[in-house]
Design a protein around this motif. Structure first.
Motif, PDB file in Angstrom:
ATOM      1  N   HIS A   1       0.852  -1.187   0.000  1.00  0.00           N
ATOM      2  CA  HIS A   1       0.000   0.000   0.000  1.00  0.00           C
ATOM      3  C   HIS A   1       0.896   1.250   0.000  1.00  0.00           C
ATOM      4  O   HIS A   1       1.948   1.229   0.626  1.00  0.00           O
ATOM      5  CB  HIS A   1      -0.881  -0.026   1.264  1.00  0.00           C
ATOM      6  CG  HIS A   1      -1.824   1.108   1.370  1.00  0.00           C
ATOM      7  ND1 HIS A   1      -3.017   1.151   0.688  1.00  0.00           N
ATOM      8  CD2 HIS A   1      -1.750   2.270   2.063  1.00  0.00           C
ATOM      9  CE1 HIS A   1      -3.647   2.266   0.967  1.00  0.00           C
ATOM     10  NE2 HIS A   1      -2.895   2.967   1.800  1.00  0.00           N
TER      11      HIS A   1
ATOM     12  N   ASN B   1      -0.633  -0.516  -4.340  1.00  0.00           N
ATOM     13  CA  ASN B   1      -1.509  -1.627  -4.714  1.00  0.00           C
ATOM     14  C   ASN B   1      -2.909  -1.150  -5.106  1.00  0.00           C
ATOM     15  O   ASN B   1      -3.573  -1.754  -5.947  1.00  0.00           O
ATOM     16  CB  ASN B   1      -1.577  -2.671  -3.593  1.00  0.00           C
ATOM     17  CG  ASN B   1      -2.127  -2.124  -2.292  1.00  0.00           C
ATOM     18  OD1 ASN B   1      -2.318  -0.928  -2.115  1.00  0.00           O
ATOM     19  ND2 ASN B   1      -2.382  -3.013  -1.348  1.00  0.00           N
ATOM     20  N   GLU B   2      -3.355  -0.045  -4.506  1.00  0.00           N
ATOM     21  CA  GLU B   2      -4.681   0.483  -4.836  1.00  0.00           C
ATOM     22  C   GLU B   2      -4.717   0.995  -6.276  1.00  0.00           C
ATOM     23  O   GLU B   2      -5.702   0.794  -6.997  1.00  0.00           O
ATOM     24  CB  GLU B   2      -5.055   1.605  -3.864  1.00  0.00           C
ATOM     25  CG  GLU B   2      -5.129   1.190  -2.405  1.00  0.00           C
ATOM     26  CD  GLU B   2      -6.364   0.354  -2.093  1.00  0.00           C
ATOM     27  OE1 GLU B   2      -7.229   0.199  -2.989  1.00  0.00           O
ATOM     28  OE2 GLU B   2      -6.457  -0.145  -0.955  1.00  0.00           O
ATOM     29  N   THR B   3      -3.639   1.644  -6.694  1.00  0.00           N
ATOM     30  CA  THR B   3      -3.549   2.123  -8.078  1.00  0.00           C
ATOM     31  C   THR B   3      -3.544   0.948  -9.048  1.00  0.00           C
ATOM     32  O   THR B   3      -4.210   0.979 -10.092  1.00  0.00           O
ATOM     33  CB  THR B   3      -2.270   2.965  -8.258  1.00  0.00           C
ATOM     34  OG1 THR B   3      -2.269   4.032  -7.323  1.00  0.00           O
ATOM     35  CG2 THR B   3      -2.186   3.531  -9.668  1.00  0.00           C
ATOM     36  N   THR B   4      -2.797  -0.087  -8.698  1.00  0.00           N
ATOM     37  CA  THR B   4      -2.764  -1.295  -9.526  1.00  0.00           C
ATOM     38  C   THR B   4      -4.143  -1.929  -9.616  1.00  0.00           C
ATOM     39  O   THR B   4      -4.572  -2.371 -10.692  1.00  0.00           O
ATOM     40  CB  THR B   4      -1.751  -2.297  -8.947  1.00  0.00           C
ATOM     41  OG1 THR B   4      -0.447  -1.710  -8.977  1.00  0.00           O
ATOM     42  CG2 THR B   4      -1.739  -3.591  -9.744  1.00  0.00           C
ATOM     43  N   ALA B   5      -4.851  -1.986  -8.493  1.00  0.00           N
ATOM     44  CA  ALA B   5      -6.182  -2.590  -8.475  1.00  0.00           C
ATOM     45  C   ALA B   5      -7.141  -1.847  -9.400  1.00  0.00           C
ATOM     46  O   ALA B   5      -7.922  -2.470 -10.139  1.00  0.00           O
ATOM     47  CB  ALA B   5      -6.728  -2.610  -7.046  1.00  0.00           C
ATOM     48  N   VAL B   6      -7.085  -0.534  -9.389  1.00  0.00           N
ATOM     49  CA  VAL B   6      -7.950   0.263 -10.264  1.00  0.00           C
ATOM     50  C   VAL B   6      -7.664  -0.061 -11.727  1.00  0.00           C
ATOM     51  O   VAL B   6      -8.582  -0.251 -12.541  1.00  0.00           O
ATOM     52  CB  VAL B   6      -7.754   1.770  -9.985  1.00  0.00           C
ATOM     53  CG1 VAL B   6      -8.450   2.620 -11.058  1.00  0.00           C
ATOM     54  CG2 VAL B   6      -8.296   2.132  -8.614  1.00  0.00           C
ATOM     55  N   ALA B   7      -6.377  -0.147 -12.078  1.00  0.00           N
ATOM     56  CA  ALA B   7      -5.996  -0.431 -13.465  1.00  0.00           C
ATOM     57  C   ALA B   7      -6.430  -1.834 -13.882  1.00  0.00           C
ATOM     58  O   ALA B   7      -6.891  -2.048 -15.009  1.00  0.00           O
ATOM     59  CB  ALA B   7      -4.486  -0.271 -13.625  1.00  0.00           C
TER      60      ALA B   7
ATOM     61  N   ARG C   1      -8.968  -3.608 -12.590  1.00  0.00           N
ATOM     62  CA  ARG C   1     -10.429  -3.640 -12.699  1.00  0.00           C
ATOM     63  C   ARG C   1     -10.896  -3.006 -14.000  1.00  0.00           C
ATOM     64  O   ARG C   1     -11.878  -3.453 -14.599  1.00  0.00           O
ATOM     65  CB  ARG C   1     -11.047  -2.952 -11.486  1.00  0.00           C
ATOM     66  CG  ARG C   1     -10.880  -3.759 -10.194  1.00  0.00           C
ATOM     67  CD  ARG C   1     -11.427  -3.055  -8.974  1.00  0.00           C
ATOM     68  NE  ARG C   1     -11.144  -3.838  -7.770  1.00  0.00           N
ATOM     69  CZ  ARG C   1     -10.559  -3.360  -6.687  1.00  0.00           C
ATOM     70  NH1 ARG C   1     -10.183  -2.083  -6.635  1.00  0.00           N
ATOM     71  NH2 ARG C   1     -10.336  -4.144  -5.646  1.00  0.00           N
ATOM     72  N   ALA C   2     -10.177  -1.974 -14.440  1.00  0.00           N
ATOM     73  CA  ALA C   2     -10.519  -1.349 -15.716  1.00  0.00           C
ATOM     74  C   ALA C   2     -10.314  -2.312 -16.882  1.00  0.00           C
ATOM     75  O   ALA C   2     -10.943  -2.164 -17.935  1.00  0.00           O
ATOM     76  CB  ALA C   2      -9.673  -0.092 -15.924  1.00  0.00           C
TER      77      ALA C   2
ATOM     78  N   ASP D   1     -11.216  -9.157 -11.489  1.00  0.00           N
ATOM     79  CA  ASP D   1     -11.450  -9.035 -10.058  1.00  0.00           C
ATOM     80  C   ASP D   1     -10.083  -9.003  -9.385  1.00  0.00           C
ATOM     81  O   ASP D   1      -9.117  -9.590  -9.897  1.00  0.00           O
ATOM     82  CB  ASP D   1     -12.264 -10.215  -9.529  1.00  0.00           C
ATOM     83  CG  ASP D   1     -13.681 -10.232 -10.089  1.00  0.00           C
ATOM     84  OD1 ASP D   1     -14.227  -9.148 -10.350  1.00  0.00           O
ATOM     85  OD2 ASP D   1     -14.222 -11.341 -10.274  1.00  0.00           O
TER      86      ASP D   1
END
Length: 248
Positions: A9, A12-18, A20-21, A25
């Motif tokens: 963190h 990882n949140e930025t990676t998760a957004v990318a 999901r786009a 999941d």
């Protein structure tokens, strides 16, 4: 398809957004925890430039930047992600390398040839506590005086989240993304301690570099892939190829 992201963190949140786009999941299991280390500088050294191999090194010194008066110096960043963190922190002149320490060394040498800094300059290396490459010695061999300041450490996280363990047990996680050797080792240790090592290593392990991949191969993983270049877009492309191959 569910992907496990082991990156710390907040990246990882930025990676998760990318991800999901792209239709995935995402499970987050940050396996290293950021801990800043106090920056001690007597203020007697005149630095010619700053070199940085991680955005975390920038984040760690943000509270002290005004008093340290570093933001007016040229900053050589290992890649665009680190460069972005430097710009957000207030650095104006940011020179971006190709994504790894070797490229950063070469970019600093080019900076000297292009007269962005003097060859005999003292460089301030903002670094983590655990270094995978002796960049200071490599630049020292080229005539630079490098002062290394440890500004942060990444402490391993010992356990995986329960939903991740359940996901491995149910074969609900399709691949794992790895960004560093230390987080890969922490992933292996956590998977063993949770009793899910076999299922965790039976799926594609997508790595940012060969240096990271070797940790997974040595542990027995057989579906290890490496990004064509050390950046996240290349890692995502590697992930998609690995999943297509697995489903073929």
């Amino acid at each position: 398809m569910a992907i496990l992201v082991t990156r710390p963190h907040p990246d990882n949140e930025t990676t998760a957004v990318a991800l999901r786009a792209r239709g995935f999941d995402v499970h987050l299991a940050p396996l290293l925890k950021f801990e800043p280390v106090a920056f001690h500088d007597a203020g007697e050294i005149r630095y010619g430039a700053v070199i940085v191999t991680s955005a975390n090194a920038i984040r760690a010194i943000v509270p002290q930047l005004a008093e340290l008066k570093l933001s007016k110096l040229p900053l050589f960043a290992v890649g665009e992600h680190t460069a972005s963190a430097a710009r957000e922190a207030g650095f104006v002149e940011v020179i971006v390398a190709g994504g790894d320490a070797a490229a950063l060394r070469d970019t600093v040498l080019k900076g000297a040839r292009d007269k962005l800094l003097k060859k005999k300059s003292t460089l301030l290396y903002l670094a983590g506590a655990d270094l995978s490459r002796d960049l200071a010695s490599e630049l020292g061999a080229e005539g630079f005086d490098v002062v290394t300041q440890t500004t942060y450490r990444m402490a391993p996280v010992r356990h995986l989240p329960r939903e991740v363990c359940d996901g491995f047990a149910a074969h609900g996680i399709e691949a794992v993304l790895h960004y560093s050797r230390r987080s890969a080792r922490a992933f292996l240790d956590a998977a063993r301690s949770e009793g899910v090592e076999i299922s965790a290593l039976a799926i594609p392990q997508c790595c940012l570099s060969e240096n990271v991949a070797s940790v997974l191969r040595e542990a027995g993983a057989t579906q290890v892939t490496v990004a064509a270049s050390p950046d996240e877009n290349a890692l995502f492309e590697t992930l998609e190829r690995a999943l297509r191959t697995r489903l073929a």
